[in-house]
Design a protein around this motif. Structure first.
Motif, PDB file in Angstrom:
ATOM      1  N   GLN A   1       0.744  -1.252   0.016  1.00  0.00           N
ATOM      2  CA  GLN A   1       0.147  -0.074   0.085  1.00  0.00           C
ATOM      3  C   GLN A   1       0.907   1.251   0.053  1.00  0.00           C
ATOM      4  OE1 GLN A   1      -2.391  -0.642   3.475  1.00  0.00           O
ATOM      5  NE2 GLN A   1      -3.685  -1.739   2.422  1.00  0.00           N
TER       6      GLN A   1
ATOM      7  N   ASN B   1       5.667   3.506  -7.387  1.00  0.00           N
ATOM      8  CA  ASN B   1       5.860   2.674  -8.712  1.00  0.00           C
ATOM      9  C   ASN B   1       6.800   3.815  -9.623  1.00  0.00           C
ATOM     10  OD1 ASN B   1       3.939   0.888  -8.218  1.00  0.00           O
ATOM     11  ND2 ASN B   1       2.555   1.577  -9.575  1.00  0.00           N
TER      12      ASN B   1
ATOM     13  N   TYR C   1       3.410  -1.798  -8.373  1.00  0.00           N
ATOM     14  CA  TYR C   1       2.269  -2.557  -7.788  1.00  0.00           C
ATOM     15  C   TYR C   1       1.010  -1.726  -8.475  1.00  0.00           C
ATOM     16  CZ  TYR C   1      -1.523  -4.592  -4.632  1.00  0.00           C
ATOM     17  OH  TYR C   1      -2.495  -5.172  -4.119  1.00  0.00           O
ATOM     18  N   ARG C   2       0.193  -2.846  -8.930  1.00  0.00           N
ATOM     19  CA  ARG C   2      -0.888  -1.966  -9.775  1.00  0.00           C
ATOM     20  C   ARG C   2      -1.949  -1.603  -8.887  1.00  0.00           C
ATOM     21  NH1 ARG C   2      -3.655  -7.347 -12.669  1.00  0.00           N
ATOM     22  NH2 ARG C   2      -4.404  -8.470 -10.747  1.00  0.00           N
ATOM     23  N   GLY C   3      -2.133  -1.874  -7.676  1.00  0.00           N
ATOM     24  CA  GLY C   3      -3.111  -1.426  -6.681  1.00  0.00           C
ATOM     25  C   GLY C   3      -4.202  -2.304  -6.358  1.00  0.00           C
ATOM     26  N   GLU C   4      -3.960  -3.556  -6.933  1.00  0.00           N
ATOM     27  CA  GLU C   4      -4.794  -4.628  -6.393  1.00  0.00           C
ATOM     28  C   GLU C   4      -4.228  -6.114  -6.774  1.00  0.00           C
ATOM     29  OE1 GLU C   4      -8.361  -4.279  -8.660  1.00  0.00           O
ATOM     30  OE2 GLU C   4      -7.595  -5.014 -10.483  1.00  0.00           O
TER      31      GLU C   4
ATOM     32  N   GLN D   1       3.138  -8.141  -7.061  1.00  0.00           N
ATOM     33  CA  GLN D   1       3.808  -6.878  -7.383  1.00  0.00           C
ATOM     34  C   GLN D   1       4.891  -7.439  -8.173  1.00  0.00           C
ATOM     35  OE1 GLN D   1       4.265  -5.647  -3.374  1.00  0.00           O
ATOM     36  NE2 GLN D   1       6.468  -6.089  -3.255  1.00  0.00           N
TER      37      GLN D   1
END
Length: 247
Positions: free
Chosen positions: A145, A149, A172-175, A179
């Motif tokens: 979290q 990036n 990390y794409r956020g979900e 990663q």
């Protein structure tokens, strides 16, 4: 290159990639953590040990140190660096030991090589089973979290076969529970420049999720990612040291 190509095929560059790491400070810090939270024993296992630089420092500090890695070329180099140590090729998410260990380490964010939450939990369970009573598990981790990036770390090294620049950064794409660790090697020799890019799939986990995975097995201390001073994690930094005492 894709997958773990850099790690597999360019293992000869590993030490250059890590040339800016203070292995002595990291090893000494973890030895202090073991004195504070451990059983005082000297049996040590380093997970994802690479070419064995941490093992070398633990040996020199009087530990019966050994290493584990999934990559045999890395272990071959580790054996040359530490001929008195035992190195075994095993998956850190499903390993066994011949005798209980007093200290198990996993440096350089390598805990994330577990690649999935299920395998991370299996790694934690394997570590717990391998530790003696009062044993300690120490590692560092990054919170998904808090990943930036756009942030990369780079350093350069000059060798006879060229000037190398090594860069790495998290993405990390956020979900989801994966990663990427993005790596780049650039070699400049005269007018010629070669570039290797690679992406390693890594497990993405928040510190809250990580502590929940550890809680059934360990009493957990989360510390600032500072190998010179032992301070509690401030609750905001995106990376931290974990010192976990076996229950």
């Amino acid at each position: 290159m894709s997958g773990n190509a850099l790690y597999t095929d360019l293992s000869g560059y590993y030490d250059l990639m890590c040339a800016d790491i203070d292995y002595a400070a990291q090893s000494h810090c973890v030895q202090r953590l073991q004195q504070l939270f451990g059983n005082g024993g000297r049996r040590h296992l380093d997970l994802a040990c690479g070419t064995g630089p941490h093992v070398r420092h633990f040996l020199d500090a009087g530990y019966a140190s050994s290493g584990l890695d999934i990559n045999q070329p890395m272990l071959d180099r580790a054996a040359l660096r530490c001929p008195e140590a035992r190195f075994v090729q095993q998956d850190m998410c499903a390993f066994q030991v011949d005798e209980p260990q007093d200290l198990i380490t996993c440096f350089l964010y390598s805990i994330h090589y577990s690649a999935s939450l299920a395998r991370l939990e299996a790694c934690i369970a394997s570590v717990h089973a391998a530790l003696a009573e009062g044993g300690v598990f120490c590692f560092n981790a990054v919170d998904k979290q808090r990943i930036d990036n756009a942030s990369f770390v780079s350093h350069s090294v000059c060798q006879a076969d060229g000037r190398f620049r090594f860069s790495s950064g998290w993405h990390y794409r956020g979900e989801g529970e994966q990663q990427l660790l993005r790596l780049r090697i650039e070699r400049q020799l005269g007018e010629q420049c070669e570039v290797w890019d690679d992406e390693h799939p890594m497990v993405a986990v928040s510190f809250a999720e990580l502590q929940a995975l550890l809680a059934p097995y360990f009493d957990v201390q989360v510390l600032e990612h500072d190998y010179q001073r032992l301070l509690p994690w401030d609750g905001h930094a995106g990376n931290a040291l974990f010192a976990c005492s076996k229950r």
